[in-house]
Design a protein around this motif. Structure first.
Motif, PDB file in Angstrom:
ATOM      1  N   PRO A   1      -1.704 -60.797 -16.235  1.00 33.04           N
ATOM      2  CA  PRO A   1      -1.157 -59.969 -17.470  1.00 33.04           C
ATOM      3  C   PRO A   1      -0.043 -58.968 -16.739  1.00 33.04           C
ATOM      4  N   GLY A   2       0.818 -58.543 -17.570  1.00 37.00           N
ATOM      5  CA  GLY A   2       1.446 -57.486 -17.122  1.00 37.00           C
ATOM      6  C   GLY A   2       0.916 -55.799 -17.361  1.00 37.00           C
ATOM      7  N   ALA A   3       1.179 -55.008 -16.769  1.00 37.60           N
ATOM      8  CA  ALA A   3       0.568 -53.685 -16.923  1.00 37.60           C
ATOM      9  C   ALA A   3       1.424 -52.331 -16.741  1.00 37.60           C
ATOM     10  N   LEU A   4       1.254 -51.288 -17.164  1.00 34.39           N
ATOM     11  CA  LEU A   4       2.167 -50.113 -16.975  1.00 34.39           C
ATOM     12  C   LEU A   4       2.077 -49.900 -15.435  1.00 34.39           C
ATOM     13  N   ASP A   5       2.820 -49.475 -14.679  1.00 32.79           N
ATOM     14  CA  ASP A   5       2.916 -48.940 -13.392  1.00 32.79           C
ATOM     15  C   ASP A   5       2.325 -47.501 -13.234  1.00 32.79           C
TER      16      ASP A   5
ATOM     17  N   VAL B   1       0.710 -41.528 -29.007  1.00 30.20           N
ATOM     18  CA  VAL B   1       0.071 -42.749 -28.314  1.00 30.20           C
ATOM     19  C   VAL B   1       0.071 -42.345 -26.821  1.00 30.20           C
ATOM     20  N   ASP B   2      -1.254 -42.455 -26.503  1.00 29.25           N
ATOM     21  CA  ASP B   2      -1.586 -42.465 -24.923  1.00 29.25           C
ATOM     22  C   ASP B   2      -1.240 -43.947 -24.211  1.00 29.25           C
ATOM     23  N   MET B   3      -0.306 -44.315 -23.599  1.00 29.14           N
ATOM     24  CA  MET B   3      -0.138 -45.501 -23.013  1.00 29.14           C
ATOM     25  C   MET B   3      -0.951 -45.908 -21.797  1.00 29.14           C
ATOM     26  N   THR B   4      -1.736 -44.843 -21.540  1.00 30.90           N
ATOM     27  CA  THR B   4      -2.803 -45.412 -20.311  1.00 30.90           C
ATOM     28  C   THR B   4      -4.050 -45.647 -20.943  1.00 30.90           C
ATOM     29  N   THR B   5      -4.384 -45.216 -22.205  1.00 37.52           N
ATOM     30  CA  THR B   5      -5.849 -45.645 -22.797  1.00 37.52           C
ATOM     31  C   THR B   5      -5.856 -46.369 -24.243  1.00 37.52           C
ATOM     32  N   GLY B   6      -4.240 -46.510 -24.720  1.00 36.18           N
ATOM     33  CA  GLY B   6      -4.261 -47.004 -26.013  1.00 36.18           C
ATOM     34  C   GLY B   6      -4.756 -46.167 -27.075  1.00 36.18           C
TER      35      GLY B   6
ATOM     36  N   ARG C   1       6.815 -42.357 -33.410  1.00 32.92           N
ATOM     37  CA  ARG C   1       5.697 -42.641 -32.203  1.00 32.92           C
ATOM     38  C   ARG C   1       6.499 -41.457 -31.045  1.00 32.92           C
ATOM     39  N   VAL C   2       5.027 -41.044 -30.599  1.00 29.05           N
ATOM     40  CA  VAL C   2       5.293 -40.225 -29.497  1.00 29.05           C
ATOM     41  C   VAL C   2       4.443 -40.380 -28.325  1.00 29.05           C
ATOM     42  N   TYR C   3       5.012 -40.750 -27.319  1.00 33.00           N
ATOM     43  CA  TYR C   3       4.143 -41.353 -26.040  1.00 33.00           C
ATOM     44  C   TYR C   3       3.778 -40.331 -25.251  1.00 33.00           C
ATOM     45  N   ALA C   4       2.433 -39.851 -25.365  1.00 32.62           N
ATOM     46  CA  ALA C   4       2.095 -38.795 -24.366  1.00 32.62           C
ATOM     47  C   ALA C   4       2.186 -39.023 -22.986  1.00 32.62           C
TER      48      ALA C   4
ATOM     49  N   PRO D   1      -3.978 -55.424 -33.529  1.00 30.29           N
ATOM     50  CA  PRO D   1      -3.284 -54.140 -34.034  1.00 30.29           C
ATOM     51  C   PRO D   1      -2.007 -54.032 -33.551  1.00 30.29           C
ATOM     52  N   GLN D   2      -1.580 -54.544 -32.484  1.00 24.56           N
ATOM     53  CA  GLN D   2      -0.233 -54.549 -31.949  1.00 24.56           C
ATOM     54  C   GLN D   2       0.523 -55.114 -32.754  1.00 24.56           C
ATOM     55  N   LEU D   3       0.282 -56.357 -33.410  1.00 31.19           N
ATOM     56  CA  LEU D   3       1.140 -57.096 -34.453  1.00 31.19           C
ATOM     57  C   LEU D   3       1.203 -56.136 -35.637  1.00 31.19           C
ATOM     58  N   ALA D   4       0.017 -55.695 -36.341  1.00 31.69           N
ATOM     59  CA  ALA D   4       0.075 -54.871 -37.301  1.00 31.69           C
ATOM     60  C   ALA D   4       1.028 -53.852 -37.196  1.00 31.69           C
ATOM     61  N   ALA D   5       1.362 -53.014 -36.203  1.00 37.54           N
ATOM     62  CA  ALA D   5       1.920 -51.867 -35.957  1.00 37.54           C
ATOM     63  C   ALA D   5       3.410 -52.304 -35.911  1.00 37.54           C
TER      64      ALA D   5
END
Length: 388
Positions: free
Chosen positions: A286-290, A110-115, A75-78, A43-47
């Motif tokens: 892997p990288g992650a959100l801080d 988009v909820d960046m913590t849950t996707g 896109r709005v990031y909650a 889905p990431q590449l599709a987006a």
């Protein structure tokens, strides 16, 4: 004077590999062709492939007023800090002349913590430019690099015709979110767009945020696309996703290059390693959100791997640069028209005056520096691809 409505047709669009027709006659640019999209399962590449980085309308006109009817998806990031409006850049005879944002459109939260995502439909909108010179001129409208855009119509106060073929060399670039444009202020501020302008070349930007993964279908898309120069910026996404070990990485790079060579046996290819990114230099993904920083209102990323496992084949930026240089040296010795550019020459540890704001992506000033350095090293002072 009333404006004339002009349908947006394929001959007005540059920088896309496919145009999807919507049920009501709009066009959605794609940067991967249908066959590649059919092979994709991510889905990431599709987006991101439908986000039109480097895609622009190009036409000749005497119009002093131009409107572009669009249906953007914003896109709005909650819970994240608000982002500035996505800009459309208008160029007159190659010079940035005006910028504007669109009204209307859909909103994807988009909820960046849950996707998790939620789409809120909206009406079509308009991007408006006025006060253009009345003479005959070449006009380009560059679309926002991170905003899916349905093109519906042009409205102008004078006739429009497609821009003539430029005769410029075509540069096809593939890379990650940094090449896609993340955190640049506008579409022509993205580093490949900066470099293309300085080199006087025609850009096809296949930078896909989070998705430069050496996918075979992307290699086939590049193989089948005419180009005078191909550049491949490889590594950061594979580290952030912890997607490969060294055993798989080397053969995957060779396979990607071999597929491209099936369609481009003699085209110069430049393999570019990752720019400096302190969190991943010696620490695998892997990288992650801080999350603590995010909770405090700051967007920042971190690496979660164990540096000690690099010796066991887990990838870091240091080991990827070493591997890519080895691959280029080997293939060049075999006669492949392939060269290597160390990403640290575009942005390195000495660039402390321009730190990465989120520890991963460059800001507008850094995009500019990278584009200028690329142009100097690759186009050369006389624009002759002196590195080849």
């Amino acid at each position: 004077m009333p404006l004339h409505r002009i349908p947006v047709t394929a001959d007005l669009i540059r920088g896309a590999l496919d145009l999807e027709t919507t049920p009501d006659g709009g066009l959605v640019p794609h940067r991967l062709p249908p066959r590649a999209r059919a092979r994709n399962t991510d889905p990431q590449l599709a987006a991101v492939e439908v986000q039109p980085s480097g895609v622009r309308l190009a036409f000749r006109t005497r119009a002093t007023e131009v409107e572009l009817e669009v249906r953007p998806t914003t896109r709005v990031y909650a819970a994240a800090p608000p982002r500035p409006p996505a800009l459309y850049d208008l160029l007159v005879d190659g010079t940035l002349t005006a910028q504007s944002a669109a009204t209307g459109g859909d909103t994807l939260t988009v909820d960046m913590t849950t996707g998790a995502t939620e789409l809120t439909p909206g009406p079509p909108g308009t991007v408006r430019f006025t006060g253009l010179p009345a003479r005959l001129k070449d006009v380009e409208i560059w679309l926002p690099y991170a905003q899916k855009t349905e093109l519906r119509a042009l409205r102008t106060d004078a006739p429009v015709e497609p821009a003539a073929a430029s005769g410029r060399k075509r540069w096809l670039h593939h890379g990650s979110s940094i090449s896609h444009g993340t955190d640049a202020a506008s579409p022509t501020a993205v580093w490949p767009a900066v470099a293309a302008s300085l080199g006087g070349v025609d850009l096809l930007n296949l930078g896909f945020g989070g998705s430069a993964m050496l996918d075979p279908f992307t290699a086939r898309a590049i193989r089948d696309t005419p180009a005078d120069l191909i550049t491949l910026k490889v590594g950061i996404n594979i580290v952030n996703a912890d997607a490969m070990r060294m055993r798989a990485f080397g053969p995957a790079v060779h396979g990607f290059l071999d597929t491209i060579r099936d369609g481009h046996p003699d085209t110069p290819i430049l393999l570019i390693s990752p720019i400096h990114c302190p969190i991943h230099e010696t620490t695998p993904g892997p990288g992650a959100l801080d999350l603590p920083a995010f909770a405090a209102g700051t967007l920042r990323f971190l690496a979660t791997g164990d540096p000690g496992e690099a010796a066991k084949g887990r990838l870091t930026l240091v080991t990827i640069r070493e591997a890519l240089e080895r691959i280029v040296t080997q293939r060049a010795a075999e006669g492949d028209k392939l060269a290597y550019l160390n990403g640290l020459d575009l942005y390195g540890p000495d660039d402390k005056d321009l730190p990465l704001p989120d520890d991963l992506h460059p800001d507008t000033a850094t995009h500019r520096r990278m584009g200028e350095r690329f142009a100097e090293r690759v186009w050369g002072r006389d624009g002759s691809l002196e590195g080849f």
